[in-house]
Design a protein around this motif. Structure first.
Motif, PDB file in Angstrom:
ATOM      1  N   ALA A 108       0.849  -1.435  -0.005  1.00 45.12           N
ATOM      2  CA  ALA A 108      -0.026   0.112   0.193  1.00 45.12           C
ATOM      3  C   ALA A 108       0.871   1.226  -0.050  1.00 45.12           C
ATOM      4  O   ALA A 108       1.770   1.591   0.877  1.00 45.12           O
ATOM      5  CB  ALA A 108      -0.881   0.149   1.278  1.00 45.12           C
ATOM      6  N   PRO A 161       0.958   5.038   0.098  1.00 44.10           N
ATOM      7  CA  PRO A 161       0.184   6.491   0.059  1.00 44.10           C
ATOM      8  C   PRO A 161       0.426   7.468  -0.957  1.00 44.10           C
ATOM      9  O   PRO A 161       1.757   7.316  -1.391  1.00 44.10           O
ATOM     10  CB  PRO A 161       0.676   7.060   1.589  1.00 44.10           C
ATOM     11  N   LEU A 170      -4.488   5.792  -1.724  1.00 42.14           N
ATOM     12  CA  LEU A 170      -3.342   4.708  -1.571  1.00 42.14           C
ATOM     13  C   LEU A 170      -3.461   4.148  -2.850  1.00 42.14           C
ATOM     14  O   LEU A 170      -4.389   4.114  -3.788  1.00 42.14           O
ATOM     15  CB  LEU A 170      -3.963   3.761  -0.467  1.00 42.14           C
ATOM     16  N   GLY A 192      -7.994   0.857  -2.777  1.00 45.63           N
ATOM     17  CA  GLY A 192      -7.539   2.105  -2.564  1.00 45.63           C
ATOM     18  C   GLY A 192      -8.683   3.002  -2.802  1.00 45.63           C
ATOM     19  O   GLY A 192      -8.571   4.261  -2.588  1.00 45.63           O
ATOM     20  N   THR A 214      -1.223   2.751   7.394  1.00 49.52           N
ATOM     21  CA  THR A 214      -0.612   3.520   6.294  1.00 49.52           C
ATOM     22  C   THR A 214      -1.129   5.026   5.965  1.00 49.52           C
ATOM     23  O   THR A 214      -0.569   5.747   5.319  1.00 49.52           O
ATOM     24  CB  THR A 214      -0.831   2.879   4.893  1.00 49.52           C
TER      25      THR A 214
END
Length: 873
Positions: free
Chosen positions: A25, A27, A33, A56, A457
């Motif tokens: 993942a 960012p 994401l 995402g 994340t």
């Protein structure tokens, strides 16, 4: 606007099914994401299904619960936590520990689960904590414990690739565990692994089947008893488990007629199983979700135990779980009849050991209420304070309407969730905002006992907090601050690991005490590992050495006398099967946020055999009213021979937020397995009749749609929303009704054909399509993909044609959700490019080259295209 710099990829784990796929993942610096499969994770080696690939699209603030609420008003954390602690403490003081309960979820992280279990069983002193995992794998747990003396999954995913024959029982692996399906399909292609699918429905998984056995619903134990008798007849019994003679006697007394299978098909199956030294039998909800699910599990286990086909490479029974951390919940004792670390709540020595480790003031001394019984106790007023965490029982429990009424009538209800509006949050006195996937930090365990990290994340949304933290804060306010004085999930995990060492010394299979002293740095760096992991034992398979966790050390075979499902009647003549669809998950609070995940199947439906449809006067795309003694649903009719006559199928995902008349668990009876407490979700007796709609409609809008008619199902689009609609009565002013429904103003462009009952409206703002409504007496015939694509774009009145012009392609309904490839595009390419294989379609269009879940559909389109070509000749 200043954009943050993108950060490196974070290794984490998918929050959907029990496969436990690793994810990278990344960012994007703007709150979003990018998601990709982790090539280094041993569960998926970089593969992802369409749901995982779309993760995402599901992060962000849309629909989120961002602050605590009390009685519908926003409140501070201290006020909300003080209230929860006070009401639970007062209830316990007045009515005893069993007057409160927690209902939790297989989507919690292990650290969350551990905190909740510790609070209820060790400090409140009640085992009234159960989980929605009760609805998906409790029969497997019970079967394991009866046969092995422990809830142990013997094998590994790699056994699917090492087997000569893989038998899938009640498991639509292609849709429900797509990455395992891909691994199995690859093994079949590479080394000729034979695949048997045992399922009353012809599912997408049958695409790779060498043999499909459409056995009569509920007759699984009959089939495996017949197999056990054949094993004995052929002299293949190589082991002497306890109970062998009684199990064989019950098997020999079983008659084959109940399976509904022709002799030739039954013989082929027996020859395949008995003739394969390396056999893996994979089973899932089609086995577990039954009022005799535990017996069905043991009928399968009996065959592997008698032949020693367990604990060795390429062999064994394999339960694949439906939720990402159903296994982690089992490990911490999240079920009402279990204790932490696979210890037995009914064993005084086990209770004393856990209580001593926790230094708790009391300990639950008997099993608590299982899910169905728990909500009955809520209904009857015996449970007066209820805390629901990360699940939606007002939709997902059997007899869902009754459960919703019970929750609404409870004295005090707390719901911890990340979503503000669900069927369950609407019933709560207190709402506590929890972190969601990508914001949480902890561990999960997949179906092969592999523990992986789920890593944060993104920053928590609003005031959301981790569930373990919320539970610990309430526990501190109830008087136990020292016992819950964790500062991080790493400390919770370390405590859990240390307790597992105590359990391991008592003989438990679950022992990860190597991690008892884990530091924050070690936790941050923790890679996927198989349990056990201790000085006593590390990873690998169980039971290959012939030693089990029973008092004798031998396995136990169970004498199974098959029981048919609950009988049908003249009032309820159909047996409804329920399950999942390919691109959605549970009650869609996450997948419903992704526009592409609704393009394949955007509304609830009823698969109905052609003979049943003809007898009932139902034609494709009309609506059926389905009733049981517990509830009612309205579903779109899909006529197909994939189901047997008398045995329709409907999916479980739609809710009061997405399609209130499609809440399928309102139809399901609360009848449960007497051993496991798991409800029979796949055999509800129902009646079916046409829904007498005066009109059908389809709408799109750039604004939220508020339908207000008898039937509606709405879904998210890239530029707004869509809804399928129907009603018994028409509004007096359609234009006014459309404005209210679609959230728009102004006068629409209108096309009317009163004779044929056709009405079409388009609302144009600044030259762009803001909303459109298509109404007809029959199911609305138009290109939905064309209308959806036009929303928010430059528009003229020709949108009311409902179809693209001659110079514009119409992709048709989406088949490949990964790449948005429609049925018309695929059929066109097959015809014009002379495509003859699924691989050729993938090379030309990309369809089927990512998650592979649509490959059975692509194969079906090739077959239909060939048939059409033959007809034209």
């Amino acid at each position: 606007m200043n954009m943050q710099s993108p950060r490196p990829a974070v290794r984490t784990t998918c929050p959907y099914c029990g496969v436990g796929c690793g994810i990278l993942a990344t960012p994007d610096g703007a709150g979003g994401l990018h998601v990709a499969g982790d090539p280094g994770h041993p569960a998926n080696f970089g593969r992802l299904c369409v749901k995982g690939s779309a993760l995402g699209e599901t992060v962000g603030l849309k629909g989120r619960l961002l602050a605590p609420r009390i009685g519908g008003r926003e409140a501070g954390w201290d006020e909300a936590l003080d209230l929860v602690a006070r009401r639970f403490s007062d209830t316990i003081a007045a009515h005893g520990p069993d007057s409160v309960a927690m209902y939790v979820s297989g989507q919690l992280l292990t650290e969350d689960y551990y905190a909740a279990n510790k609070l209820m069983k060790g400090f409140v002193g009640s085992a009234n904590i159960d989980t929605n995992s009760r609805l998906c794998m409790a029969s497997s747990v019970a079967g394991h414990r009866r046969a092995f003396g422990s809830d142990t999954v013997p094998g590994l995913y790699e056994d699917l690739e090492g087997a000569d024959t893989v038998v899938l029982v009640g498991s639509n692996l292609a849709w429900c565990h797509p990455v395992l399906y891909q691994r199995l399909a690859a093994a079949r292609e590479a080394r000729g692994t034979r695949v048997v699918v045992i399922d009353p429905r012809r599912t997408a998984t049958c695409d790779i089947a060498d043999l499909h056995l459409p056995l009569a619903p509920g007759s699984d134990a009959v089939l495996f008893n017949l197999l056990l008798a054949e094993i004995d007849r052929r002299g293949l019994v190589t082991e002497t488990p306890d109970g062998l003679a009684d199990a064989l006697a019950a098997a020999r007394a079983t008659l084959p007629a109940a399976t509904g299978l022709p002799h030739s098909a039954l013989r082929q199956f027996l020859d395949l199983w008995c003739g394969s030294e390396r056999v893996v039998t994979v089973y899932s909800q089609g086995i577990n979700q039954s009022d005799s699910g535990t017996d069905k599990v043991n009928a399968i286990l009996n065959c592997h135990l008698a032949t020693g086909r367990i604990g060795r490479p390429g062999t064994g029974p394999f339960s694949v779980t439906g939720q990402p951390n159903a296994m982690g919940g089992r490990e911490v004792g999240g079920l009402a009849n279990m204790l932490a670390c696979h210890l037995d709540i009914e064993d005084p020595a086990h209770r004393d050991a856990v209580q001593g480790f926790w230094r708790s003031p009391r300990m639950a001394s008997r099993p608590g209420l299982k899910a169905v019984d728990m909500f009955r106790a809520v209904e009857e007023g015996r449970i007066k304070a209820l805390w629901i965490i990360c699940t939606n029982p007002a939709v997902s429990m059997p007899e869902a309407d009754r459960v919703a009424r019970a929750i609404k009538g409870c004295d005090f209800v707390v719901v911890s969730d990340m979503i503000a509006r669900t069927d369950t949050t609407r019933l709560a006195h207190v709402l506590l905002p929890a972190t969601g996937w990508a914001e949480k930090d902890g561990t999960v365990t997949n179906s092969e006992r592999r523990i992986s990290r789920q890593r944060r994340t993104l920053a928590p949304a609003g005031q959301a907090r981790d569930d373990w933290r919320i539970i610990a804060d309430v526990a501190a306010r109830m008087g136990w601050p020292e016992a819950f004085a964790w500062d991080s999930p790493a400390q919770v995990f370390a405590e859990h690991a240390a307790l597992s060492g105590v359990a391991g010394a008592l003989g438990s299979d679950f022992d990860i005490s190597d991690h008892a002293g884990i530091t924050q740095a070690g936790y941050d760096a923790l890679g996927p590992f198989l349990w056990p992991q201790s000085s006593r034992r590390r990873g690998g398979r169980f039971f290959g050495d012939g030693r089990f966790h029973t008092p004798s050390g031998r396995a136990r075979m169970i004498a199974v006398t098959p029981r048919p499902p609950q009988p049908l009647s003249e009032a309820w003549p159909f047996r409804l099967n329920t399950g999942r669809v390919r691109d959605h998950w549970h009650t869609m609070t996450r997948t419903g946020l992704s526009p592409r995940l609704s393009r394949h199947l955007a509304e609830p439906f009823l698969e109905l055999h052609p003979t049943d449809a003809a007898r009932l006067g139902l034609v494709p795309a009309t609506l059926a009213e389905v009733t049981s003694s517990h509830g009612r649903a309205i579903l779109r009719v899909l006529v197909t021979d994939r189901v047997a006559p008398g045995h329709p199928f409907a999916p479980i995902h739609w809710t009061g937020e997405t399609a209130p008349s499609g809440r399928i668990d309102a139809l399901v009876d609360g009848l449960a397995d007497p051993v496991s407490g798991q409800p029979a979700s796949k055999s509800a007796p129902v009646a079916i009749r046409p829904f007498a709609a005066a009109w059908y409609g389809f709408a799109v809008s750039a604004h939220p749609i508020t339908p207000g008619c008898d039937y509606w199902a709405r879904a998210t689009l890239p530029a707004g929303h869509q809804a399928e609609l129907a009603g018994r009565g028409e509004p007096g002013d359609w234009a006014d009704a459309a404005r209210r429904m679609l959230g728009v103003t102004g006068d629409p462009l209108v096309v009317r054909d009163p004779r044929n009952g056709i009405l079409r409206m388009a609302f144009i703002q600044n030259g762009r399509l803001s909303a459109a409504l298509f109404v007809a007496r029959e199911p609305a015939a138009l290109s939905r993909s064309h209308v959806v694509a036009a929303l928010g774009g430059d528009c003229r009145g020709d949108i009311l044609a409902g179809r693209p012009g001659a110079d514009q392609p119409d992709p048709g309904a989406v088949v490949c959700a990964c790449f948005g490839v429609g049925v018309n595009t695929i059929l066109g390419a097959i015809a014009t490019q002379d495509l003859t294989t699924v691989e050729a379609i993938g090379k030309a269009l990309g369809a089927g080259t990512n998650c592979g879940s649509c490959r059975p559909d692509l194969k079906g389109l090739l077959v239909s295209a060939r048939a059409r070509a033959v007809d034209l000749c």
